[in-house]
Design an enzyme around this catalytic site. Structure first.
Site, PDB file in Angstrom:
ATOM      1  N   PRO A   2     -16.995  46.090  56.079  1.00  0.00           N
ATOM      2  CG  PRO A   2     -15.198  48.003  55.834  1.00  0.00           C
ATOM      3  CD  PRO A   2     -15.773  46.751  54.979  1.00  0.00           C
ATOM      4  CD  GLU A   3     -20.213  44.890  60.723  1.00  0.00           C
ATOM      5  OE1 GLU A   3     -21.534  44.998  60.861  1.00  0.00           O
ATOM      6  OE2 GLU A   3     -19.949  43.808  60.040  1.00  0.00           O
ATOM      7  CE  LYS A  51     -22.682  47.557  55.904  1.00  0.00           C
ATOM      8  NZ  LYS A  51     -22.382  45.945  55.825  1.00  0.00           N
ATOM      9  NE  ARG A 252     -22.452  39.955  52.149  1.00  0.00           N
ATOM     10  CZ  ARG A 252     -22.822  40.903  52.102  1.00  0.00           C
ATOM     11  NH1 ARG A 252     -23.695  41.316  53.285  1.00  0.00           N
ATOM     12  NH2 ARG A 252     -22.949  41.797  51.293  1.00  0.00           N
TER      13      ARG A 252
END
Length: 272
Positions: A2-3, A51, A252
């Protein structure tokens, strides 16, 4: 992962459901804190820091959680069916008379003294969506290691907090640089614009249910094309039509347009 805008929205939902209410149920399903009981304490507030999520509870306690790749907090009304995943994935339950917050697949969950929150989040750089945002500090942090690839530098939460893989890809595209171009190879004005653009993008999406980085002007991409490059491998670039490429960067996926973005690319064949 999640950002920062997603985590901020999660904090808002948890704050609305829990803050100011006395906990009627507390269940922390991690070995270290399995015997901890917050029942009877009032939740004071829930905030995000980059985050990270900080749920502050009466008595000087903070429940610190991090979603990492696939963690989630869900809020349910009394009697509502829980749909966040199987029971064995539940790591935390916090409930009051009106709502139940359930944390699924939380890789980080710890109870600490509120005065010790810095042990969990003190290493973070300025929060793009927080009251501590300082563009000058974020800029200095990015420039401190000019030999570092831009994508890695943007993801390093010690530089500036809140950027995940989606914003990394989009910011590199907007800077017309591949994620492997080093920070030092970027013109100084471009790095300054990067910091400004990062702030603008996260602020624009902080309350949106669907994130967008492209806008919807008549001359630009339509509303269904919400992102410039992320997740668009082998599809045409929205600017030039060249197929978007993807390759791993630090385990990633990284996305870039080989025509619009200059700089080195990932080693090995692109995946997509």
């Amino acid at each position: 992962m999640p950002e920062g805008d997603t985590v901020l929205q999660t904090a808002g939902r948890l704050h609305t459901a829990l803050a100011g209410q006395v906990l009627t149920r507390s269940d922390l399903r991690v070995p270290r804190f399995a015997t901890a009981d917050l029942t009877g304490r009032t939740v004071l507030d829930v905030v995000s820091r980059g985050k990270h999520l900080l749920t502050r509870v009466e008595g000087g306690l903070t429940l610190h959680s991090h979603l990492r790749m696939d963690g989630a907090w869900r809020v349910y009304a009394p009697g509502e069916r829980w749909r966040g995943g199987p029971t064995h994935q539940i790591r935390a339950i916090l409930a009051n008379a009106e709502h139940t917050a359930v944390g699924y697949r939380l890789p980080v969950l710890e109870l600490l003294r509120t005065r010790d929150e810095s042990k969990a989040v003190g290493h973070l750089g300025p929060d793009l969506l927080g009251p501590d945002w300082d563009p000058d500090t974020a800029l200095r942090n990015l420039l401190a290691d000019p030999g570092r690839p831009l994508g890695e530098a943007l993801l390093d939460q010690r530089n500036l907090a809140g950027i995940g893989n989606i914003y990394k890809a989009e910011l590199c595209f907007l800077a017309r640089a591949t994620p492997w171009l080093t920070v030092g190879e970027l013109p100084a004005p471009t790095v300054v614009r990067l910091v400004t653009t990062a702030k603008q993008l996260l602020e624009a999406n902080r309350d949106r249910p669907l994130r967008t980085t492209t806008g919807t002007s008549a001359r630009g991409p339509g509303p269904k094309e919400r992102l410039w490059v992320y997740g668009r491998a082998n599809r045409p670039c929205l600017r030039c039509g060249t197929p978007i490429r993807t390759a791993d960067q630090d385990s990633r996926p990284a996305y870039w347009c080989p025509h619009c973005q200059s700089g080195p690319t990932g080693s090995g064949p692109p995946t997509g």
